[in-house]
Write an enzyme that holds these catalytic residues in place. Structure first.
Site, PDB file in Angstrom:
ATOM      1  N   VAL A  64       0.812  -1.218   0.000  1.00 14.21           N
ATOM      2  CA  VAL A  64       0.000   0.000   0.000  1.00 14.21           C
ATOM      3  C   VAL A  64       0.846   1.270   0.000  1.00 14.21           C
ATOM      4  O   VAL A  64       0.323   2.356  -0.272  1.00 14.21           O
ATOM      5  CB  VAL A  64      -0.990   0.037   1.188  1.00 14.21           C
ATOM      6  CG1 VAL A  64      -2.023  -1.071   1.051  1.00 14.21           C
ATOM      7  CG2 VAL A  64      -0.265  -0.019   2.525  1.00 14.21           C
ATOM      8  N   SER A 140      -8.657   4.143  14.113  1.00 12.30           N
ATOM      9  CA  SER A 140      -8.363   3.517  15.403  1.00 12.30           C
ATOM     10  C   SER A 140      -8.715   4.481  16.516  1.00 12.30           C
ATOM     11  O   SER A 140      -8.656   5.712  16.330  1.00 12.30           O
ATOM     12  CB  SER A 140      -6.877   3.159  15.498  1.00 12.30           C
ATOM     13  OG  SER A 140      -6.518   2.786  16.818  1.00 12.30           O
ATOM     14  N   TYR A 153       1.820   5.432  14.944  1.00 15.57           N
ATOM     15  CA  TYR A 153       0.543   4.823  14.565  1.00 15.57           C
ATOM     16  C   TYR A 153      -0.614   5.781  14.840  1.00 15.57           C
ATOM     17  O   TYR A 153      -1.485   5.990  13.979  1.00 15.57           O
ATOM     18  CB  TYR A 153       0.361   3.531  15.353  1.00 15.57           C
ATOM     19  CG  TYR A 153      -0.937   2.806  15.122  1.00 15.57           C
ATOM     20  CD1 TYR A 153      -1.121   1.990  14.013  1.00 15.57           C
ATOM     21  CD2 TYR A 153      -1.990   2.922  16.035  1.00 15.57           C
ATOM     22  CE1 TYR A 153      -2.310   1.314  13.809  1.00 15.57           C
ATOM     23  CE2 TYR A 153      -3.182   2.241  15.848  1.00 15.57           C
ATOM     24  CZ  TYR A 153      -3.339   1.440  14.733  1.00 15.57           C
ATOM     25  OH  TYR A 153      -4.528   0.776  14.539  1.00 15.57           O
ATOM     26  N   ALA A 154      -0.628   6.390  16.034  1.00 18.73           N
ATOM     27  CA  ALA A 154      -1.706   7.312  16.395  1.00 18.73           C
ATOM     28  C   ALA A 154      -1.732   8.524  15.475  1.00 18.73           C
ATOM     29  O   ALA A 154      -2.806   8.984  15.064  1.00 18.73           O
ATOM     30  CB  ALA A 154      -1.548   7.757  17.851  1.00 18.73           C
ATOM     31  N   ALA A 155      -0.553   9.062  15.142  1.00 22.52           N
ATOM     32  CA  ALA A 155      -0.487  10.215  14.250  1.00 22.52           C
ATOM     33  C   ALA A 155      -1.037   9.870  12.872  1.00 22.52           C
ATOM     34  O   ALA A 155      -1.781  10.646  12.262  1.00 22.52           O
ATOM     35  CB  ALA A 155       0.955  10.710  14.137  1.00 22.52           C
ATOM     36  N   LYS A 157      -3.204   7.458  12.132  1.00 21.57           N
ATOM     37  CA  LYS A 157      -4.647   7.235  12.199  1.00 21.57           C
ATOM     38  C   LYS A 157      -5.416   8.549  12.382  1.00 21.57           C
ATOM     39  O   LYS A 157      -6.539   8.697  11.882  1.00 21.57           O
ATOM     40  CB  LYS A 157      -4.983   6.259  13.325  1.00 21.57           C
ATOM     41  CG  LYS A 157      -4.501   4.837  13.065  1.00 21.57           C
ATOM     42  CD  LYS A 157      -5.113   4.251  11.795  1.00 21.57           C
ATOM     43  CE  LYS A 157      -4.780   2.780  11.630  1.00 21.57           C
ATOM     44  NZ  LYS A 157      -5.402   2.177  10.418  1.00 21.57           N
ATOM     45  N   ILE A 185      -9.872  -5.116  20.029  1.00 21.36           N
ATOM     46  CA  ILE A 185     -10.528  -6.176  19.273  1.00 21.36           C
ATOM     47  C   ILE A 185      -9.708  -7.453  19.389  1.00 21.36           C
ATOM     48  O   ILE A 185      -8.479  -7.428  19.261  1.00 21.36           O
ATOM     49  CB  ILE A 185     -10.668  -5.782  17.780  1.00 21.36           C
ATOM     50  CG1 ILE A 185     -11.383  -4.424  17.651  1.00 21.36           C
ATOM     51  CG2 ILE A 185     -11.411  -6.864  17.014  1.00 21.36           C
ATOM     52  CD1 ILE A 185     -12.775  -4.365  18.238  1.00 21.36           C
TER      53      ILE A 185
END
Length: 245
Positions: A64, A140, A153-155, A157, A185
């Site tokens: 991707v 997320s 990851y947070a940035a 998302k 999850i």
């Protein structure tokens, strides 16, 4: 009842737990599924199990982070099924790293997979999306509240959430664009987190982990005519953990 007969889904990251649940549900409701993943062998095997005759599935390897791979996936989908109605971007990478210890390569890899990948896939698909179609980006809870040792990851998302709203403005009224933000999850990704922070489950109002099937159900709703007046929104699937934290 949700009916996706005649619809064509393009799903990235299709070998993941949530993605497999999405593909299984959409296929059961009649959709043709174009399934892509960085692990080409895994996605081919999954597609074969989902649709042994191969009449309504197409499995492709897609990195991707590469714009060319996104274009190839879209071109292949149109060549095989003649159209694309639904896009779900679910490819992702979740690894631990404190900002103070994070390398530039780790930062760039996370942004490239979790944010750039959504951009590449959506941009390639837009010219081919049928009127009335829908895009759902998997974000997320971390994109809303941040995440210790997962800033990259947070940035990324958080960027997905903003990209989703911008696409909703740009593509209306032809195409709807929404996001889903899963919380905790069941699956391999969440187990190390629960091991470090066992209090997360009792702090969740519904007192349990969510399932991939529960996320898939929300994605299906957003892609269906039941949500035909919903765009630019994000639905949380976290058992109330976001509001309780």
């Amino acid at each position: 009842m949700i009916d996706m007969s005649g619809k064509v889904l393009l799903l990235t990251g299709a070998s993941g737990a949530i993605s497999r649940a999405i593909a299984t549900l959409f296929h059961a409701h009649g959709a043709a599924c174009v399934l892509t993943d960085f692990d080409g062998d895994a996605v081919v095997a999954f597609a074969r199990g989902l649709d042994p005759e191969g009449a309504r599935t197409l499995a492709l390897r897609q990195d991707v982070t590469e714009a060319g791979d996104a274009q190839h996936a879209v071109t292949s989908a149109v060549a095989q099924f003649g159209r694309i109605d639904l896009v779900v971007t679910a490819a992702g990478l979740y690894r631990d790293a404190l900002v103070s210890e994070m390398s530039e390569a780790e930062w760039r890899q996370s942004i490239a997979i979790n944010l750039d990948g959504v951009f590449h896939t959506c941009r390639a698909a837009i010219p081919h999306l049928a009127p009335g179609g829908a895009i759902v980006n998997i974000a997320s809870m971390a994109g809303h509240r941040g995440s210790f040792a997962h800033a990259h990851y947070a940035a990324a998302k958080g960027g997905v959430l903003s990209l989703t709203r911008s696409l909703a403005l740009e593509l209306a009224p032809k195409i709807r664009v929404n996001a889903v933000s899963p919380g905790l999850i069941e699956g391999p990704m969440v187990q190390p987190l629960i091991a470090r922070k066992p209090e997360l489950i009792p702090n969740t109002p519904l007192q349990r982990l969510g399932t991939a099937a529960e996320v898939a159900g929300v994605v299906a709703f957003l892609c269906s005519d039941l949500a035909r007046f919903v765009t630019g929104e994000t639905i949380h699937v976290n058992g109330g953990l976001h509001i309780a934290s």
